[in-house]
Design a protein around this motif. Structure first.
Motif, short mmCIF file in Angstrom:
data_model
loop_
_atom_site.label_atom_id
_atom_site.label_comp_id
_atom_site.label_asym_id
_atom_site.label_seq_id
_atom_site.Cartn_x
_atom_site.Cartn_y
_atom_site.Cartn_z
N UNK A 327 0.83 -1.22 0.00
CA UNK A 327 0.00 0.00 0.00
C UNK A 327 0.86 1.25 0.00
N UNK A 328 1.91 1.27 0.79
CA UNK A 328 2.77 2.45 0.85
C UNK A 328 3.52 2.68 -0.46
N UNK A 329 3.96 1.59 -1.10
CA UNK A 329 4.67 1.75 -2.37
C UNK A 329 3.74 2.30 -3.45
N UNK A 330 2.50 1.82 -3.46
CA UNK A 330 1.52 2.36 -4.42
C UNK A 330 1.27 3.84 -4.14
N UNK A 331 1.16 4.19 -2.87
CA UNK A 331 0.94 5.59 -2.49
C UNK A 331 2.12 6.45 -2.91
N UNK A 332 3.33 5.93 -2.76
CA UNK A 332 4.52 6.67 -3.16
C UNK A 332 4.52 6.95 -4.67
N UNK A 333 4.15 5.92 -5.45
CA UNK A 333 4.11 6.13 -6.89
C UNK A 333 3.15 7.25 -7.26
N UNK A 334 1.99 7.28 -6.64
CA UNK A 334 1.00 8.32 -6.92
C UNK A 334 1.53 9.69 -6.54
N UNK A 335 2.15 9.79 -5.37
CA UNK A 335 2.67 11.08 -4.91
C UNK A 335 3.79 11.59 -5.80
N UNK A 336 4.69 10.70 -6.17
CA UNK A 336 5.82 11.12 -7.01
C UNK A 336 5.33 11.58 -8.38
N UNK A 337 4.41 10.83 -8.97
CA UNK A 337 3.87 11.21 -10.28
C UNK A 337 3.18 12.57 -10.23
#
Length: 483
Positions: A327-337
């Motif tokens: 979940x955190x890795x998916x959240x990181x991808x969204x934030x970075x994008x």
């Protein structure tokens, strides 16, 4: 799923316990009463005889009062029963077997060999004509001429296959099987070392922990080889080797669960540090699990209750941590994008932060999949064990298979590779005054850090922002995107 997996694991431990040695030279004490008939099973498990095998039974008795001058009329017999007839014999009982033996077992009469003073000795010896599994019983149908005469006896039973082989025919392949196991796990260790030599500069403590698992498995298989080889030679269980086997097996199971928890926590995958409290908690659970498994083998199966509690908690935490990291890795991808789009940043390198985070997300997804596969294979293996009743070596192989699959899968998934592309991620900003450098780790142990240097407004890539510096041009801003 976690509860089912725990029950599967515990059942596997019990099945492995049932597959442990059963000595085929049996020494026991018997009391033969002149006024009673008796039926006693001489060994608990059925023995697999090859054609031409031999049963030899010696009964040496001391009678009180003395037997001098008294003609013995004790009827000493051994019933050699095929395994499918044992239930019928147990239900019939001694009296019925003495009056009318309809058990379809071979009745072997004991021959009085020696009679001196208070001591009597009988010997029963027979060659086995047909291959199969047999259980032997001591049957006393006679009485001793005299009142109050008891025979206090020592029984010595030897079950032997052709060539001086003390193992049941379904156990004979076990020493060779464990030699193959040692060879396989040693080969895995060698391949792991070759992999480390090829990519040593990308190695971290996680890979040294993973190295321990196949090392302990190889050691366990080596010990099991010596356990069965000793029994094959002597017919007795080697108590010292069995104790070492139980100890190493308990440690191996504990280390496997410890490794699974470290991987689920993302140690050296998403972050290089773990809280002291979490380390202590995991280490305590490891010690508790290993100790309880050892007690199950050596003390009593009541310790399974504590083992279940340890496994339930550890697996719950492992699956929870793995899901949290996904979940955190998916959240990181969204934030970075989102932040890169807002700041107008673009990638210069072919590899991007999305590629890095997606690769790590896939690691955790495959990890969870291996746990599920382990559970399913364990259920199938346990069901198969209850149907395969005659071949101990096949049962041992089936029980071992799920654990081999999950260990090999984890080692393959977390093996070292060329991670250079993930260490050379470059970004381009709208103004040429930006200098952007990506680093996989920083001083705080976090695993994704972007360094930005310029004199422009505040910049942000990940979850933390770096405020504008009041220092001169090219001052450094640190932006973290780690979980």
């Amino acid at each position: 799923m976690s509860t089912r997996l725990v029950l599967v694991f515990i059942t596997s431990a019990v099945v492995r316990h049932q597959l442990d040695c059963n000595a085929w030279i049996v020494d026991d004490n018997l009391v033969v009463n002149n006024a009673l008939v008796a039926l006693t099973k001489l060994h608990q498990s059925s023995f697999g005889f090859e054609e031409g095998g031999r049963l030899t039974w010696n009964l040496t008795c001391k009678c009180s009062p003395a037997c001098d001058g008294t003609q013995p009329r004790v009827s000493i017999r051994v019933l050699l029963c095929p395994r499918d007839k044992t239930n019928k014999v147990d239900k019939a009982g001694a009296v019925q077997l003495c009056v009318s033996d309809s058990s379809q077992c071979s009745s072997l009469s004991g021959n009085l060999q020696h009679r001196y003073g208070r001591y009597l000795s009988w010997v029963v010896s027979s060659s086995i004509g047909n291959k199969g599994f047999y259980t032997s019983y001591f049957l006393n149908c006679g009485a001793y001429n005299g009142t109050g005469v008891n025979l206090h006896c020592k029984s010595h039973l030897v079950l032997l296959n052709p060539g001086g082989e003390h193992l049941s025919y379904d156990e004979i392949p076990l020493p060779a099987m464990y030699v193959v196991g040692v060879t396989i796990w040693s080969g895995i260790l060698v391949m792991w070392l070759i992999n480390w030599a090829a990519f040593w500069k990308y190695s971290n403590p996680l890979h040294r922990v993973l190295f321990v698992v196949p090392l302990i498995k190889a050691a366990l298989h080596l010990i099991l080889y010596f356990v069965w080889e000793s029994k094959s030679r002597t017919g007795y269980d080697n108590d010292s080797l069995l104790t070492v086997q139980y100890l190493v097996r308990s440690v191996q199971e504990g280390v496997l669960f410890f490794m699974l928890m470290l991987l689920a926590d993302g140690w050296y995958v998403t972050c290089t540090s773990t809280s002291v409290f979490r380390w202590l908690g995991t280490a305590t659970l490891f010690a508790g699990l290993a100790t309880s498994l050892l007690c199950v083998e050596m003390v009593h199966e009541y310790f399974l209750a504590f083992t279940i509690c340890c496994c339930l908690f550890m697996l719950y935490k492992a699956l929870k941590w793995a899901t949290r990291n996904i979940d955190h890795l998916i959240k990181q991808q969204t934030q970075i994008s989102s932040n890169m789009s807002r700041l107008g940043l673009s990638y210069v390198s072919q590899c991007t932060l999305d590629h890095l985070l997606t690769a790590k997300e896939h690691l955790f997804r495959y990890y969870r999949a291996f746990i599920v596969v382990w559970a399913i294979l364990s259920i199938i293996a346990i069901a198969a064990v209850f149907f395969v009743t005659e071949e101990v070596w096949i049962r041992a192989l089936v029980v071992e298979a799920p654990e081999v699959v999950v260990i090999l899968g984890i080692l393959l998934l977390f093996r070292l590779r060329n991670f250079a592309k993930y260490r050379n991620i470059k970004l381009k900003a709208p103004e040429s005054s930006y200098t952007i450098i990506y680093s996989p780790t920083n001083e705080e142990g976090c695993c994704h850090t972007v360094y930005l240097a310029d004199d422009a407004d505040t910049l942000s890539i990940g979850t933390k922002q770096s405020s504008r510096s009041s220092e001169s041009r090219n001052s450094t801003y640190i932006v973290e995107t780690s979980v």
